[in-house]
Design an enzyme around this catalytic site. Structure first.
Site, mmCIF file in Angstrom:
data_model
loop_
_atom_site.group_PDB
_atom_site.id
_atom_site.type_symbol
_atom_site.label_atom_id
_atom_site.label_comp_id
_atom_site.label_asym_id
_atom_site.label_seq_id
_atom_site.Cartn_x
_atom_site.Cartn_y
_atom_site.Cartn_z
ATOM 1 N N HIS A 17 0.603 -1.346 0.103
ATOM 2 C CA HIS A 17 0.475 -0.179 0.001
ATOM 3 C C HIS A 17 0.808 1.485 -0.271
ATOM 4 C CE1 HIS A 17 -3.449 -2.272 2.329
ATOM 5 N NE2 HIS A 17 -4.060 -2.184 0.913
ATOM 6 N N LYS A 41 -16.114 -6.312 6.742
ATOM 7 C CA LYS A 41 -14.985 -7.090 6.535
ATOM 8 C C LYS A 41 -15.040 -7.148 8.177
ATOM 9 C CE LYS A 41 -13.202 -5.821 1.993
ATOM 10 N NZ LYS A 41 -11.789 -5.945 0.921
ATOM 11 N N ARG A 90 -1.968 -6.101 -7.879
ATOM 12 C CA ARG A 90 -1.395 -6.840 -7.910
ATOM 13 C C ARG A 90 -1.007 -7.949 -8.839
ATOM 14 N NH1 ARG A 90 -3.319 -7.837 -1.923
ATOM 15 N NH2 ARG A 90 -5.209 -8.310 -2.980
ATOM 16 N N SER A 128 -3.131 -7.306 3.232
ATOM 17 C CA SER A 128 -3.449 -7.372 4.509
ATOM 18 C C SER A 128 -3.879 -8.779 5.132
ATOM 19 C CB SER A 128 -4.587 -6.421 4.739
ATOM 20 O OG SER A 128 -4.160 -5.550 4.364
#
Ligand code: COA
Length: 173
Positions: A17, A41, A90, A128
């Site tokens: 990030h 989430k 990514r 993450s």
């Protein structure tokens, strides 16, 4: 004034990030890192902590600020008079989801362009949730997350790190 929003859950912010934010800060005059509530989430860290860690991790970039938000990204962009959204890309697996979000945001606001910055190979695999999983097992995080995040994760998973050290885990640097 070219202003861009870099949105995300940042649970927690990773080196990947930071790479995206840094590169956005070299292209845009003003970069707003927007930390979403992302209640669905069920984040590990509360929004306040995620904002604090983002602020610490990006403190060296003069044209970057960090805010929290809860609502639609297009509304945030309107409120901040931003016409660009920057996201990291990514792998191919990211593409379909990002494509859907970008198309939807474009339908909601034709003045909002989404730009993608491709991750360098060393961060392609990083996420993450991988970082959270490694920390939960007392694994080394060096190079994957900013120092402030490593400190926070080590404190949060102190028992796992104590256990890993006791067993002389090769993961501990
Ligand atoms: N480096 C490392 N990890 C990266 C990364 C990078 N450059 N880019 C993305 N990731 C990872 C994150 O770490 C996260 O990993 P995890 O799922 O393992 O935890 C994953 O990609 C998803 O990231 P997240 O920050 O949750 O972003 P998202 O793509 O799911 O989008 C918002 C989050 C906040 C941008 C999006 O939900 C949003 O816009 N919400 C507002 C509501 C709205 O407007 N909805 C309609 C939009 S279509």
């Amino acid at each position: 004034m070219k202003r861009a929003i870099v949105p995300g859950t940042f649970d927690p912010i990773t080196a990947g990030h930071v790479d995206v934010i840094k590169r956005a800060s070299l292209i845009f005059d003003d970069v707003v890192v927007a930390v979403a509530a992302s209640v669905k989430k069920n984040p590990l860290f509360d929004q306040e902590t995620r904002v604090r860690l983002c602020k610490e991790a990006t403190a060296e970039f003069a044209n970057v600020r960090v805010i929290s938000f809860d609502g639609l990204l297009v509304d945030l962009a309107r409120d901040y008079d931003a016409h660009a959204v920057v996201k990291g890309l990514r792998a191919i697996t990211d593409f379909e989801y990002e494509f859907q979000m970008t198309a939807l945001n474009y339908e909601l606001n034709r003045n909002l362009e989404t730009f993608f910055i491709m991750s360098p190979p060393k961060y392609m695999y990083l996420s993450s949730s991988i970082v959270r999983e490694m920390a939960s097992m007392g694994g080394s995080l060096t190079g994957f997350v900013p120092a402030c995040v490593e400190k926070e994760l080590r404190a949060h998973f102190s028992e796992a790190y104590a256990l890993a050290e006791k067993h002389g885990s090769t993961n501990i640097k």
